[in-house]
Write an enzyme that holds these catalytic residues in place. Structure first.
Site, short mmCIF file in Angstrom:
data_model
loop_
_atom_site.label_atom_id
_atom_site.label_comp_id
_atom_site.label_asym_id
_atom_site.label_seq_id
_atom_site.Cartn_x
_atom_site.Cartn_y
_atom_site.Cartn_z
N SER A 6 97.56 -0.57 45.34
CA SER A 6 98.70 -1.48 45.55
C SER A 6 99.24 -1.90 44.19
O SER A 6 98.51 -2.44 43.35
CB SER A 6 98.25 -2.72 46.32
OG SER A 6 99.19 -3.76 46.13
N HIS A 30 100.27 2.46 47.16
CA HIS A 30 100.63 1.56 48.26
C HIS A 30 101.73 0.62 47.78
O HIS A 30 101.56 -0.14 46.83
CB HIS A 30 99.36 0.79 48.64
CG HIS A 30 99.50 -0.19 49.75
ND1 HIS A 30 99.24 0.15 51.07
CD2 HIS A 30 99.83 -1.50 49.76
CE1 HIS A 30 99.41 -0.92 51.83
NE2 HIS A 30 99.78 -1.94 51.06
N ASP A 32 104.07 -2.44 48.48
CA ASP A 32 104.16 -3.64 49.31
C ASP A 32 105.58 -4.19 49.31
O ASP A 32 106.00 -4.85 48.36
CB ASP A 32 103.20 -4.70 48.79
CG ASP A 32 101.76 -4.39 49.17
OD1 ASP A 32 101.52 -4.16 50.37
OD2 ASP A 32 100.90 -4.38 48.27
N MET A 34 108.25 -6.77 50.81
CA MET A 34 108.28 -8.08 51.49
C MET A 34 109.69 -8.64 51.49
O MET A 34 110.40 -8.51 50.49
CB MET A 34 107.39 -9.07 50.74
CG MET A 34 105.97 -8.59 50.58
SD MET A 34 104.99 -9.81 49.70
CE MET A 34 103.43 -8.92 49.59
N MET A 65 106.42 -5.17 55.06
CA MET A 65 106.18 -6.52 55.60
C MET A 65 107.54 -7.18 55.76
O MET A 65 107.88 -8.13 55.06
CB MET A 65 105.27 -7.30 54.64
CG MET A 65 103.84 -6.78 54.69
SD MET A 65 102.87 -7.31 53.27
CE MET A 65 103.31 -6.03 52.11
N MET A 134 94.75 -5.59 58.13
CA MET A 134 94.91 -6.60 57.07
C MET A 134 93.67 -7.48 57.00
O MET A 134 93.26 -8.08 58.00
CB MET A 134 96.13 -7.48 57.34
CG MET A 134 97.48 -6.78 57.23
SD MET A 134 97.74 -5.84 55.72
CE MET A 134 97.62 -7.14 54.48
N ASP A 170 93.35 -3.57 53.95
CA ASP A 170 94.23 -4.06 52.87
C ASP A 170 94.03 -5.56 52.66
O ASP A 170 94.29 -6.36 53.56
CB ASP A 170 95.68 -3.76 53.28
CG ASP A 170 96.69 -4.12 52.20
OD1 ASP A 170 96.29 -4.45 51.07
OD2 ASP A 170 97.90 -4.05 52.51
#
Ligand code: DX5
Ligand code: ZN
Length: 211
Positions: A6, A30, A32, A34, A65, A134, A170
Site C-alpha cells: 500500500s 495496492h 488506496d 478515498m 473506498m 479489512m 488489509d
C-alpha cells in the site's frame, strides 16, 4: 506469503524515488483511493496510478473506498489497474460492477469492513478473483490490527477449494500480526510497516521469512 504494497503512507513529494528500491520486491501494488464520503479521508485519484504505471510490471490493485464506484471504474481501468476492489458497503449493484470489470478483463475484488459479516459475500464467491478483508476501519494507514478479521479469513480459506479467489487482508499488518493470519490468507496488504521503515527492503524480507 504474497505482499501487496500500500502506497498510502509513502512520500508523495517524491513518490517514485521513495518506492523504486522496493517496487519490484512485492507481488502487487495496492492503491488506496478515498473520496472523503465513503471514508472520512481523501487520498488520490487515477492520475497518481497512471504516473506509476510505466515504472513497473507488477500488477496494480486499486482499492476503491468510494461511494458509487460504478461511475468511476473506467477511469481506474484506463489508469492501469489490473485488479479493482470495491466495497460491499458501497451503494452500487455488485453484479453490475462484476460484469463491467469482467467484460474488460479486469480482475474483480470485493472488500468488507470490520463490522460486515463475511457471509454476505456468499452469493458472489464464484465470480471473485480477490477478497479483501479489512482488519482496520478503512480511511487511514498506520492503524492497529483488528483481530475480528481472522475468523473471516479462516471461513474463506475453508471454502477456497471450490472457488478461484485470492484471500487478502488489509490494515495493521506487520511482523507481529502476520503470524496470526498467515495460514488463512494468500496475500497481505502492507503499508506503513514497509513505507515507514528505515530499511524497507529488510522489512519486506522479514515478512517474507515468517513461516
Ligand atoms: C486503509 C487502507 C489500507 C492501509 C494499509 O484504509 O485501505 O490499505 O493504508 O496501511 P497500514 O499497513 O499502515 O495499515
Ligand atoms: Zn487498502
Amino acid at each position: 506469503m504474497k505482499i501487496s504494497l500500500s502506497i498510502l503512507n509513502a512520500d508523495f513529494s517524491n513518490l517514485y524515488n521513495d518506492l523504486k528500491e522496493i517496487i519490484n520486491d512485492v507481488d502487487m501494488i495496492h492503491m488506496d483511493v478515498m473520496d472523503g464520503v465513503f471514508v472520512p479521508n481523501l487520498s488520490f485519484g487515477p492520475d497518481i496510478i497512471k504516473s506509476l504505471r510505466p515504472k513497473t510490471d507488477i500488477p496494480f490493485d486499486t482499492h476503491l473506498m468510494i461511494e458509487h464506484p460504478l461511475k468511476y471504474l473506467d477511469d481506474y481501468i484506463k489508469a492501469g489497474s489490473n485488479y479493482i476492489t470495491v466495497h460491499y458497503e458501497a451503494l452500487d449493484d455488485l453484479n453490475e460492477i462484476i460484469t463491467h470489470l469482467k467484460n474488460r478483463n479486469i480482475k474483480v475484488g470485493i472488500s468488507i469492513k470490520p463490522n460486515t459479516k463475511v457471509e454476505v459475500l456468499e452469493p458472489y464467491l464464484k465470480e471473485l478473483d480477490l477478497i479483501l478483508i479489512m482488519s482496520v476501519e478503512p480511511g487511514f494507514g498506520g492503524q492497529k490490527f483488528d483481530s475480528s478479521a481472522i475468523s473471516k479469513c479462516k471461513y474463506l480459506k475453508e471454502k477456497q477449494k471450490d472457488y478461484n479467489y485470492i484471500i487478502s487482508i488489509d490494515g495493521g499488518i506487520n511482523d507481529k500480526t502476520l503470524p496470526l493470519v498467515k495460514d488463512y490468507v494468500d496475500m497481505v496488504v502492507v503499508g506503513s510497516y514497509i513505507t515507514k521503515a528505515k530499511a524497507k527492503k529488510e522489512a519486506i524480507k522479514t515478512l517474507k521469512n515468517i513461516k
